[in-house]
Design an enzyme around this catalytic site. Sequence first.
Site, PDB file in Angstrom:
ATOM      1  CG  ASN A 293      -1.513   1.291   1.580  1.00  0.00           C
ATOM      2  OD1 ASN A 293      -2.474   1.728   0.949  1.00  0.00           O
ATOM      3  ND2 ASN A 293      -0.949   1.978   2.566  1.00  0.00           N
TER       4      ASN A 293
ATOM      5  CB  SER B  51      -3.865   5.114  -8.523  1.00  0.00           C
ATOM      6  OG  SER B  51      -4.590   6.308  -8.706  1.00  0.00           O
TER       7      SER B  51
ATOM      8  CE1 TYR C 243       0.365   7.901  -6.962  1.00  0.00           C
ATOM      9  CE2 TYR C 243      -1.546   8.654  -8.205  1.00  0.00           C
ATOM     10  CZ  TYR C 243      -1.007   7.943  -7.149  1.00  0.00           C
ATOM     11  OH  TYR C 243      -1.837   7.270  -6.281  1.00  0.00           O
TER      12      TYR C 243
ATOM     13  CB  ALA D 105       3.827   6.658 -15.874  1.00  0.00           C
TER      14      ALA D 105
HETATM   15  N1  LIG Z   1      -6.095   8.836  -1.189  1.00  0.00           N
HETATM   16  C1  LIG Z   1      -6.400   8.683  -2.465  1.00  0.00           C
HETATM   17  O1  LIG Z   1      -7.270   9.420  -3.005  1.00  0.00           O
HETATM   18  C2  LIG Z   1      -5.728   7.594  -3.281  1.00  0.00           C
HETATM   19  C3  LIG Z   1      -6.266   7.306  -4.548  1.00  0.00           C
HETATM   20  C4  LIG Z   1      -5.690   6.306  -5.311  1.00  0.00           C
HETATM   21  C5  LIG Z   1      -4.601   5.592  -4.812  1.00  0.00           C
HETATM   22  N2  LIG Z   1      -4.083   5.890  -3.601  1.00  0.00           N
HETATM   23  C6  LIG Z   1      -2.936   5.086  -3.125  1.00  0.00           C
HETATM   24  O2  LIG Z   1      -3.257   4.520  -1.877  1.00  0.00           O
HETATM   25  C7  LIG Z   1      -2.052   4.225  -1.168  1.00  0.00           C
HETATM   26  C8  LIG Z   1      -2.192   4.715   0.261  1.00  0.00           C
HETATM   27  O3  LIG Z   1      -2.227   6.137   0.258  1.00  0.00           O
HETATM   28  P1  LIG Z   1      -3.212   6.984   1.177  1.00  0.00           P
HETATM   29  O4  LIG Z   1      -4.194   7.621   0.305  1.00  0.00           O
HETATM   30  O5  LIG Z   1      -3.687   6.188   2.321  1.00  0.00           O
HETATM   31  O6  LIG Z   1      -2.223   8.166   1.639  1.00  0.00           O
HETATM   32  P2  LIG Z   1      -1.335   8.310   2.940  1.00  0.00           P
HETATM   33  O7  LIG Z   1      -2.199   8.550   4.109  1.00  0.00           O
HETATM   34  O8  LIG Z   1      -0.307   9.326   2.573  1.00  0.00           O
HETATM   35  O9  LIG Z   1      -0.634   6.883   3.120  1.00  0.00           O
HETATM   36  C9  LIG Z   1       0.545   6.491   2.483  1.00  0.00           C
HETATM   37  C10 LIG Z   1       1.366   5.714   3.495  1.00  0.00           C
HETATM   38  O10 LIG Z   1       2.496   5.126   2.842  1.00  0.00           O
HETATM   39  C11 LIG Z   1       3.637   5.323   3.652  1.00  0.00           C
HETATM   40  N3  LIG Z   1       4.783   5.350   2.742  1.00  0.00           N
HETATM   41  C12 LIG Z   1       4.973   6.165   1.686  1.00  0.00           C
HETATM   42  N4  LIG Z   1       6.140   5.894   1.091  1.00  0.00           N
HETATM   43  C13 LIG Z   1       6.685   4.873   1.792  1.00  0.00           C
HETATM   44  C14 LIG Z   1       7.902   4.144   1.688  1.00  0.00           C
HETATM   45  N5  LIG Z   1       8.802   4.414   0.745  1.00  0.00           N
HETATM   46  N6  LIG Z   1       8.130   3.151   2.564  1.00  0.00           N
HETATM   47  C15 LIG Z   1       7.243   2.873   3.540  1.00  0.00           C
HETATM   48  N7  LIG Z   1       6.092   3.516   3.695  1.00  0.00           N
HETATM   49  C16 LIG Z   1       5.826   4.514   2.836  1.00  0.00           C
HETATM   50  C17 LIG Z   1       3.399   6.633   4.409  1.00  0.00           C
HETATM   51  O11 LIG Z   1       4.034   6.665   5.661  1.00  0.00           O
HETATM   52  P3  LIG Z   1       5.498   7.279   5.873  1.00  0.00           P
HETATM   53  O12 LIG Z   1       5.484   8.642   5.216  1.00  0.00           O
HETATM   54  O13 LIG Z   1       5.646   7.337   7.348  1.00  0.00           O
HETATM   55  O14 LIG Z   1       6.435   6.332   5.230  1.00  0.00           O
HETATM   56  C18 LIG Z   1       1.890   6.593   4.615  1.00  0.00           C
HETATM   57  O15 LIG Z   1       1.550   5.990   5.843  1.00  0.00           O
HETATM   58  C19 LIG Z   1      -0.920   4.887  -1.967  1.00  0.00           C
HETATM   59  O16 LIG Z   1      -0.246   3.902  -2.712  1.00  0.00           O
HETATM   60  C20 LIG Z   1      -1.649   5.850  -2.870  1.00  0.00           C
HETATM   61  O17 LIG Z   1      -0.927   6.113  -4.051  1.00  0.00           O
HETATM   62  C21 LIG Z   1      -4.623   6.869  -2.815  1.00  0.00           C
END
Ligand SMILES: NC(=O)c1ccc[n+]([C@@H]2O[C@H](COP(=O)([O-])OP(=O)(O)OC[C@H]3O[C@@H](n4cnc5c(N)ncnc54)[C@H](OP(=O)(O)O)[C@@H]3O)[C@@H](O)[C@H]2O)c1
Length: 245
Positions: A78, A135, A148, A150
Amino acid sequence: MPRTAIVTGGGTGIGRAVARRLAADGLDVVITGRRKQVLEQTAEELGVRAVAFDASDVAAIEAALPALPGQVDVLVNNAGGNIARHRPAPAEGDLAGLRDLWAAQLESNLISAVLTTSALTPRLAVGGRVISIGSIAGARGSGGGGAYGAAKAALHTWTGDLAFELGGRGVTVNAIAPGYIEDTEFFGAGGPGTERRTWLIDQTANGRPGRPEDVADTVAFLASPEAGNITAQVIHVNGGAFRGR
Ligand SMILES: NC(=O)c1ccc[n+]([C@@H]2O[C@H](COP(=O)([O-])OP(=O)(O)OC[C@H]3O[C@@H](n4cnc5c(N)ncnc54)[C@H](OP(=O)(O)O)[C@@H]3O)[C@@H](O)[C@H]2O)c1
């Protein structure tokens, strides 16, 4: 013995909801992420275990391996996000800046999942599950220069290939493509802003934002025995916004 799950990026947003749901379903859950304090607070609140490491850093993954479960039933890749939202766009002609941005998007959203999965493949249980959070941007593209979207498109494609690599071991491999999900750190403090939020919701067929629990429920289904013949798929959890308007 309870089944085990690892949820990368489990300290906030979608990952947090996934960890909560899998723990409620009786799995022994480990959440990971870079910010130790955020992770440990969430772990305490959910009653799960925290192991802090950067999922895109080989040395950090290798150092974390001894603290991770010896058998993994469910791996949820995730960790990720749209790096372009958190740094200024490179100026026109700044090829070095452009390269850095693309590399960072790929590392955050693709390479993190590839490395974590590869490191844990020897530990995947027969009948195990690999579920990656892609996504809608992997299908429709993204702003901010497109890196992103891509990266997520590549994650979707890799998911299909991995399904064929691991299928013989009874492991299913799928991706989930969320649309706009509220209550995450994805858009930074304050969310996407009123205008952008309205536009995002207008893209859906059901006229509502997604919630972390929408994704968590889908993960729980894909992790269940009932989903055993579903593999190499990208499941769109975005209220139909995938089709566009
Ligand atoms: N929210 C949306 O609208 C949406 C839509 C489509 C897809 N997504 C995808 O859903 C996933 C979860 O995102 P979210 O929306 O829940 O946002 P979020 O709250 O920012 O969660 C992302 C999490 O990933 C962790 N993270 C990021 N890079 C990392 C790394 N290199 N190693 C370990 N942990 C890492 C972050 O924690 P740390 O910073 O502490 O590492 C954070 O807890 C992502 O892949 C995002 O692209 C989100």
